[in-house]
Design an enzyme around this catalytic site. Structure first.
Site, short mmCIF file in Angstrom:
data_model
loop_
_atom_site.label_atom_id
_atom_site.label_comp_id
_atom_site.label_asym_id
_atom_site.label_seq_id
_atom_site.Cartn_x
_atom_site.Cartn_y
_atom_site.Cartn_z
N GLU A 100 -27.00 32.53 58.80
CA GLU A 100 -27.89 33.53 58.19
C GLU A 100 -29.01 33.90 59.13
O GLU A 100 -29.50 35.03 59.12
CB GLU A 100 -28.47 32.99 56.87
CG GLU A 100 -29.18 34.04 56.03
CD GLU A 100 -30.55 34.43 56.58
OE1 GLU A 100 -30.87 35.64 56.54
OE2 GLU A 100 -31.30 33.56 57.04
N ASP A 151 -26.83 27.27 57.68
CA ASP A 151 -27.34 26.98 59.03
C ASP A 151 -28.78 26.51 59.05
O ASP A 151 -29.56 26.76 58.13
CB ASP A 151 -27.18 28.21 59.94
CG ASP A 151 -27.84 29.47 59.38
OD1 ASP A 151 -27.86 29.64 58.13
OD2 ASP A 151 -28.35 30.29 60.17
#
Ligand SMILES: [Zn+2]
Ligand SMILES: [Zn+2]
Length: 407
Positions: A142, A84
């Site tokens: 994350e 991400d």
């Protein structure tokens, strides 16, 4: 005969440009946490061209796992990358800068994904010589504390079928020079919790405070009392931080306020302290407020625990890193950064090593290197082949170890 390390170095050389292609593509198309649809599709398309034994999509959201079985029996080793990006407007000015307005890979997760895809390709070429199995774990979100992508991956069985015996991960680290790595036992990231407090008293005229309960005075007492937790409850051999970053309360200069709100963060490095902190905070805040006749409402949200590296897995990974890094590349133990990292959730389940990969280019001082989450952050691409080599060499070495016996 050629050593395994020489063979790995050859394969890394051969895949160097492809690693850069993956990196530039993912950097150009960043996606926010839990929205990594196109990144996951790209990862799937690369993995599907490799001789994987099994690929699972939509694991814990847009996560994926891929399984590569070796030719001999042995343990199962997982390698993890996060996918991400962050809501930051990129200011690097590179030709492959983000095409997604206001979204940027400013934490290097693009490089983690590119390096893991390349490691997958290299390990596939070594399939005949591998023992056990390697599981490639590409996780979403994350950055999404308190509910990071790792939890969803674990709940969806990423560490089962077959059961993972050890897991490793890396993070590019801008203060460390390219060619070095930090790999050490114990805590390597802090737990990070969110603390909200509301102190309630009773409003009255500022000239007659005896007729009310002053929430500001009671709140001040709560804030000061909370600071004694670190100095009086936490052992001098441990570290913890309690920071209240905002305070809001009161309406007018001559009114005793009835309510004050605080918002803050709580950090520490050990599981034991992490479990005790909410009770200490509750007890201290409640009684400090009560002593003034006020009440306190506590909203304590547990975020990521601290990442705990396993000494035996660390030992194997340090030896692996020594084989592939330039001389003195494996650094002595470093101060642990007080940031959070959701790799921590895997380390609660499986013996693990999370390592920092130096990515500061030659000639750039640590002060001049943009930090993680900065709009100018770019890792040195020269560090990528080293990261790939580390993942591959560590996996190969771990697969030759009877990991089932490590607790
Ligand atoms: Zn980050
Ligand atoms: Zn990160």
């Amino acid at each position: 005969m050629k050593s395994t390390t020489d063979r790995i170095k050859e394969l890394i050389e051969a895949t160097r440009e492809r690693c850069m292609e993956h990196y530039r593509h993912i950097h150009r198309h960043p996606e926010l946490s839990y929205q990594e649809e196109k990144t996951a599709a790209y990862v799937a398309q690369v993995l599907e061209k490799l001789p994987m034994d099994e690929i699972k999509k939509r694991v814990g959201g847009y996560g994926l796992t891929a399984l590569l079985k070796g030719n001999r029996p042995g343990p199962v080793v997982a390698l993890r990358a996060d996918m991400d990006a962050l809501n930051i407007q990129e200011e690097t000015g590179v030709p492959f800068a983000s095409e997604n307005q206001g979204v940027m890979h400013a934490c290097g997760h693009d490089s983690h994904t590119a390096m893991l895809l390349t490691a997958a390709e290299v390990l596939c070429s070594m399939k005949e010589n591998l023992a056990g199995a390697v599981k490639f774990v590409f996780q979403p979100a994350e950055e999404m504390t308190p509910r990071g992508g790792a939890q969803g991956m674990i709940e969806d069985g990423a560490l089962e079928n077959p059961k993972v015996n050890a897991i490793i991960g890396i993070h590019v680290w801008p203060t460390l020079a390219t060619g070095t790595m930090g790999i050490q036992s114990g805590a390597v990231s802090a737990s990070s919790d969110h603390l909200k407090l509301t102190v309630t008293g009773k409003s009255c005229h500022g000239s007659m405070p005896n007729q009310g309960v002053d929430a500001i005075v009671a709140g001040s007492s709560v804030v000061m009392a909370l600071q004694t937790i670190v100095s009086r409850n936490v052992s001098p051999h441990e570290a913890a931080v309690i920071t209240l970053g905002t305070v809001n309360g009161g309406d007018r200069y001559n009114i005793v306020p009835s309510r004050v709100d605080y918002d803050g963060t709580v950090r520490c490095f050990s599981q034991e302290i992490h479990e005790k902190l909410p009770c200490w905070i509750e007890r201290t805040a409640t009684h400090a407020a009560q002593a003034m006749g006020a009440e306190v409402k506590i909203d304590y949200q547990k975020g990521y625990p601290s990442t705990m590296n396993h000494p035996e897995i660390v030992e194997i990974c340090r030896n692996a890193a020594e084989k592939i890094l330039p001389e003195n590349g494996v650094l002595p133990p470093l101060p642990v950064p007080p940031g959070g990292e959701d790799f921590a959730f895997y380390t609660l389940k499986v013996p693990a090593t999370f390592a920092w990969l130096g990515c500061r280019p030659e000639g750039v001082s640590p002060e001049d290197m943009p930090a993680l989450h900065n709009d100018k952050f770019l890792p040195d691409p020269k560090s990528f082949p080293l990261g790939v080599s580390y993942l591959v060499q560590s996996a190969v070495d771990l697969l030759e170890t009877p990991l089932e016996d490590i607790k």
